[in-house]
Design a protein around this motif. Structure first.
Motif, PDB file in Angstrom:
ATOM      1  N   GLU A   1      43.979  41.604  34.562  1.00 33.66           N
ATOM      2  CA  GLU A   1      43.021  40.577  34.634  1.00 33.66           C
ATOM      3  C   GLU A   1      41.601  39.929  35.269  1.00 33.66           C
ATOM      4  OE1 GLU A   1      43.824  37.579  31.957  1.00 33.66           O
ATOM      5  OE2 GLU A   1      45.104  38.862  31.066  1.00 33.66           O
ATOM      6  N   ILE A   2      41.451  40.703  35.874  1.00 32.17           N
ATOM      7  CA  ILE A   2      40.330  40.441  37.007  1.00 32.17           C
ATOM      8  C   ILE A   2      39.203  41.088  36.664  1.00 32.17           C
ATOM      9  CG2 ILE A   2      39.580  41.433  39.665  1.00 32.17           C
ATOM     10  CD1 ILE A   2      42.548  40.641  40.697  1.00 32.17           C
ATOM     11  N   ASN A   3      40.176  42.591  35.962  1.00 30.81           N
ATOM     12  CA  ASN A   3      39.372  43.316  35.388  1.00 30.81           C
ATOM     13  C   ASN A   3      38.481  42.671  33.783  1.00 30.81           C
ATOM     14  OD1 ASN A   3      38.725  45.310  32.497  1.00 30.81           O
ATOM     15  ND2 ASN A   3      38.356  46.329  34.620  1.00 30.81           N
ATOM     16  N   LEU A   4      39.594  41.582  33.571  1.00 35.24           N
ATOM     17  CA  LEU A   4      38.263  40.521  32.159  1.00 35.24           C
ATOM     18  C   LEU A   4      37.227  40.112  32.604  1.00 35.24           C
ATOM     19  CD1 LEU A   4      38.449  39.805  29.229  1.00 35.24           C
ATOM     20  CD2 LEU A   4      40.585  38.249  29.860  1.00 35.24           C
TER      21      LEU A   4
ATOM     22  N   HIS B   1      19.816  43.529  36.059  1.00 32.89           N
ATOM     23  CA  HIS B   1      20.367  42.487  37.699  1.00 32.89           C
ATOM     24  C   HIS B   1      20.967  42.603  38.485  1.00 32.89           C
ATOM     25  CE1 HIS B   1      20.756  38.510  39.477  1.00 32.89           C
ATOM     26  NE2 HIS B   1      19.726  37.977  39.380  1.00 32.89           N
ATOM     27  N   PRO B   2      20.673  42.792  40.020  1.00 32.60           N
ATOM     28  CA  PRO B   2      20.883  43.217  40.995  1.00 32.60           C
ATOM     29  C   PRO B   2      22.752  43.311  41.078  1.00 32.60           C
ATOM     30  CG  PRO B   2      19.389  42.521  41.856  1.00 32.60           C
ATOM     31  CD  PRO B   2      18.825  42.029  40.982  1.00 32.60           C
ATOM     32  N   SER B   3      23.037  41.842  40.812  1.00 34.85           N
ATOM     33  CA  SER B   3      24.202  41.415  40.438  1.00 34.85           C
ATOM     34  C   SER B   3      25.262  41.944  39.869  1.00 34.85           C
ATOM     35  CB  SER B   3      24.408  39.719  39.977  1.00 34.85           C
ATOM     36  OG  SER B   3      24.342  39.688  39.237  1.00 34.85           O
ATOM     37  N   SER B   4      24.402  42.926  38.531  1.00 34.25           N
ATOM     38  CA  SER B   4      25.489  43.617  37.643  1.00 34.25           C
ATOM     39  C   SER B   4      25.589  45.038  38.834  1.00 34.25           C
ATOM     40  CB  SER B   4      24.512  44.022  37.140  1.00 34.25           C
ATOM     41  OG  SER B   4      23.615  42.910  35.974  1.00 34.25           O
ATOM     42  N   PHE B   5      25.457  45.237  39.577  1.00 34.87           N
ATOM     43  CA  PHE B   5      25.452  46.715  40.038  1.00 34.87           C
ATOM     44  C   PHE B   5      26.519  45.870  40.398  1.00 34.87           C
ATOM     45  CE2 PHE B   5      21.128  47.695  39.756  1.00 34.87           C
ATOM     46  CZ  PHE B   5      20.912  48.293  39.068  1.00 34.87           C
ATOM     47  N   LEU B   6      27.187  45.190  41.572  1.00 32.41           N
ATOM     48  CA  LEU B   6      27.875  44.691  42.179  1.00 32.41           C
ATOM     49  C   LEU B   6      29.586  45.011  41.104  1.00 32.41           C
ATOM     50  CD1 LEU B   6      29.532  43.781  44.999  1.00 32.41           C
ATOM     51  CD2 LEU B   6      28.343  42.072  43.992  1.00 32.41           C
ATOM     52  N   PHE B   7      29.184  44.155  40.140  1.00 32.76           N
ATOM     53  CA  PHE B   7      29.998  43.600  38.743  1.00 32.76           C
ATOM     54  C   PHE B   7      30.587  45.232  38.067  1.00 32.76           C
ATOM     55  CE2 PHE B   7      28.940  39.157  38.142  1.00 32.76           C
ATOM     56  CZ  PHE B   7      29.736  38.882  38.863  1.00 32.76           C
ATOM     57  N   LEU B   8      29.839  45.808  38.092  1.00 35.66           N
ATOM     58  CA  LEU B   8      29.995  47.295  38.313  1.00 35.66           C
ATOM     59  C   LEU B   8      30.609  48.332  39.229  1.00 35.66           C
ATOM     60  CD1 LEU B   8      26.949  48.771  35.853  1.00 35.66           C
ATOM     61  CD2 LEU B   8      28.744  48.087  35.008  1.00 35.66           C
ATOM     62  N   MET B   9      30.406  47.793  40.177  1.00 31.76           N
ATOM     63  CA  MET B   9      30.962  48.384  41.087  1.00 31.76           C
ATOM     64  C   MET B   9      32.698  47.938  41.705  1.00 31.76           C
ATOM     65  SD  MET B   9      28.620  48.984  44.430  1.00 31.76           S
ATOM     66  CE  MET B   9      28.329  47.753  44.605  1.00 31.76           C
ATOM     67  N   LEU B  10      33.218  46.582  41.741  1.00 30.98           N
ATOM     68  CA  LEU B  10      33.772  46.287  41.092  1.00 30.98           C
ATOM     69  C   LEU B  10      35.214  45.641  39.669  1.00 30.98           C
ATOM     70  CD1 LEU B  10      32.726  42.164  42.444  1.00 30.98           C
ATOM     71  CD2 LEU B  10      34.088  44.083  43.551  1.00 30.98           C
ATOM     72  N   LEU B  11      34.479  46.654  39.141  1.00 34.63           N
ATOM     73  CA  LEU B  11      35.277  46.496  37.440  1.00 34.63           C
ATOM     74  C   LEU B  11      35.591  48.316  37.627  1.00 34.63           C
ATOM     75  CD1 LEU B  11      35.141  45.423  34.863  1.00 34.63           C
ATOM     76  CD2 LEU B  11      34.147  47.640  34.261  1.00 34.63           C
ATOM     77  N   ALA B  12      35.248  49.379  38.053  1.00 32.36           N
ATOM     78  CA  ALA B  12      35.536  50.587  38.844  1.00 32.36           C
ATOM     79  C   ALA B  12      37.229  50.294  39.554  1.00 32.36           C
ATOM     80  CB  ALA B  12      34.255  51.562  39.307  1.00 32.36           C
ATOM     81  N   THR B  13      36.864  49.552  40.601  1.00 37.85           N
ATOM     82  CA  THR B  13      37.791  49.237  41.868  1.00 37.85           C
ATOM     83  C   THR B  13      39.206  48.677  40.723  1.00 37.85           C
ATOM     84  OG1 THR B  13      36.077  49.084  43.232  1.00 37.85           O
ATOM     85  CG2 THR B  13      38.641  48.144  43.985  1.00 37.85           C
ATOM     86  N   THR B  14      39.268  47.207  39.540  1.00 37.01           N
ATOM     87  CA  THR B  14      39.918  47.588  39.617  1.00 37.01           C
ATOM     88  C   THR B  14      40.593  47.950  38.763  1.00 37.01           C
ATOM     89  OG1 THR B  14      38.679  46.533  37.609  1.00 37.01           O
ATOM     90  CG2 THR B  14      38.919  44.715  39.719  1.00 37.01           C
ATOM     91  N   ILE B  15      40.110  49.339  37.941  1.00 37.86           N
ATOM     92  CA  ILE B  15      40.226  50.549  37.130  1.00 37.86           C
ATOM     93  C   ILE B  15      41.374  51.286  37.918  1.00 37.86           C
ATOM     94  CG2 ILE B  15      39.944  52.851  35.663  1.00 37.86           C
ATOM     95  CD1 ILE B  15      37.255  51.316  34.800  1.00 37.86           C
TER      96      ILE B  15
ATOM     97  N   PRO C   1      34.608  53.361  30.316  1.00 46.82           N
ATOM     98  CA  PRO C   1      35.259  53.421  31.141  1.00 46.82           C
ATOM     99  C   PRO C   1      36.429  52.321  31.017  1.00 46.82           C
ATOM    100  CG  PRO C   1      32.679  52.996  31.144  1.00 46.82           C
ATOM    101  CD  PRO C   1      32.696  53.578  30.260  1.00 46.82           C
ATOM    102  N   GLN C   2      35.995  51.411  29.964  1.00 46.79           N
ATOM    103  CA  GLN C   2      37.665  50.342  30.007  1.00 46.79           C
ATOM    104  C   GLN C   2      38.605  50.608  29.262  1.00 46.79           C
ATOM    105  OE1 GLN C   2      36.850  48.424  32.596  1.00 46.79           O
ATOM    106  NE2 GLN C   2      36.664  45.977  30.699  1.00 46.79           N
ATOM    107  N   LYS C   3      38.610  52.282  28.215  1.00 40.29           N
ATOM    108  CA  LYS C   3      39.646  52.772  27.592  1.00 40.29           C
ATOM    109  C   LYS C   3      40.456  53.610  28.598  1.00 40.29           C
ATOM    110  CE  LYS C   3      37.576  52.853  23.391  1.00 40.29           C
ATOM    111  NZ  LYS C   3      37.391  53.644  22.250  1.00 40.29           N
ATOM    112  N   ILE C   4      39.981  53.842  29.975  1.00 38.03           N
ATOM    113  CA  ILE C   4      40.724  54.877  30.834  1.00 38.03           C
ATOM    114  C   ILE C   4      41.834  54.328  31.779  1.00 38.03           C
ATOM    115  CG2 ILE C   4      40.548  56.330  33.015  1.00 38.03           C
ATOM    116  CD1 ILE C   4      37.373  56.116  32.713  1.00 38.03           C
ATOM    117  N   ALA C   5      42.077  52.785  31.698  1.00 29.87           N
ATOM    118  CA  ALA C   5      43.136  52.543  32.521  1.00 29.87           C
ATOM    119  C   ALA C   5      44.652  52.437  31.172  1.00 29.87           C
ATOM    120  CB  ALA C   5      43.367  51.229  33.291  1.00 29.87           C
TER     121      ALA C   5
END
Length: 325
Positions: A35-38, A4-18, A124-128
């Motif tokens: 918490e934002i990442n969660l 879904h197009p919204s998934s790309f937005l969540f992926l970019m924001l997820l990378a930003t939180t990391i 990705p979720q293990k990097i931070a």
């Protein structure tokens, strides 16, 4: 299946939180970005239409919330009992990453989520958390970290022998690889970066290939028609198990020498044992992948994606020789 197009937005924001977690200048800000990442990751768990996705997201939320409580509790002990603070932080980040023996939630949700969500959890979720744990390797938390390394090596390798699910096998393999990654933190951050890059490339090539072939069980390898992709994928599986002369062998050999240099050779026995066990069940999958039927024609719109995946599998095999220093 397209996202879904919204998934790309969540992926970019997820990378930003990391990146924000890594660059946080206080424990409170680090906890806030976690918490934002969660909250950003939970919608990505719904990318697969499954009746178990709500259960998987709830289990993920509860375990991540528990680790956040441990982080907040450790902050309160920072001024009074520093050893207790480091031990609580080490436990909290191990729970976030699914390190054994705190890996139960990761195994239970792995088969209920999509390959994309599983890839995000394993890499990705293990990097931070791992970069933050590199700053917590103190004398007080060293013994606890060694316990996590030994248990991850043994339980991760042993668990892969008892399941036919490919997602669970990849998850158990990731848990076993966490023991090597945590050991690399004991030597230097550069060693961890090199190991993590090679591990990420090989794991990505395997997960993308399995997702493209729609392989969820080991028996699905028998019905897959693409012999070349299966062969390259299985070579990457042997590489991550540490079979020479693949790149996985080079990165593990380099880490073994680094571990001997820092006088932590007592950790090598469970690590090498886990590699031998992992090599056994990877060889079993490799044998099943060879017992396939004749090839068939593929659709034109899939041929380009197929060629890209095959190239990525070929690229990830020798990349370890370029990165080993």
């Amino acid at each position: 299946m397209f996202l879904h197009p919204s998934s790309f937005l969540f992926l970019m924001l997820l990378a930003t939180t990391i990146f924000m977690i890594i660059s946080a200048d206080s424990w409170l800000m680090m906890w806030l970005f976690f918490e934002i990442n969660l909250l950003l990751f939970i919608p990505l768990l719904f990318s697969k239409k499954s009746k178990y996705q709500s259960e998987a997201s709830l289990k993920y939320f509860l375990n991540q919330a528990m680790s956040s409580v441990l982080i907040l509790s450790s902050i309160t002990f920072l001024s009074t009992s520093e050893p207790l603070c480091y031990c609580l932080l080490c436990t909290a980040f191990s729970l976030k990453m699914g390190v054994a023996p705190l890996h139960g939630w990761l195994i239970t949700i792995s088969s209920s989520i999509s390959w994309l969500s599983l890839w995000l959890l394993l890499i990705p979720q293990k990097i931070a958390p791992m970069l933050i744990m590199s700053t917590l390797i103190k004398k007080d938390s060293f013994l606890l970290l060694c316990v996590f390394i030994i248990l991850s090596a043994l339980l991760g390798a042993w668990g892969g022998l008892t399941t036919p699910s490919m997602k669970k096998i990849i998850t158990y393999s990731s848990i076993a690889q966490m023991s090597w990654l945590l050991t690399s933190l004991l030597s230097s951050t550069i060693t961890w970066v090199v190991y993590f890059i090679i591990y990420s490339l090989i794991t990505t090539s395997i997960t993308v290939s399995l997702a493209f072939m729609k392989t969820n069980k080991m028996n699905d390898l028998l019905s897959s028609k693409n012999k070349l992709m299966k062969t390259l994928m299985m070579m990457n599986m042997l590489a991550i198990a540490g079979l020479p002369p693949f790149s996985g062998f080079m990165m593990k050999l380099t880490l073994i020498m680094k571990t001997i240099e820092i006088s932590k050779s007592f950790l090598l026995l469970p690590l090498i044992l886990s590699s031998l066990i992992s090599l056994y069940f990877y060889s079993r999958i490799f044998y099943m992948s060879l017992m396939d039927s004749s090839t068939s024609k593929t659709e034109n719109n899939k041929k380009i994606i197929e060629k890209i995946i095959i190239f990525f599998n070929i690229f990830s095999l020798p990349v370890g020789f370029l990165l080993v220093y």
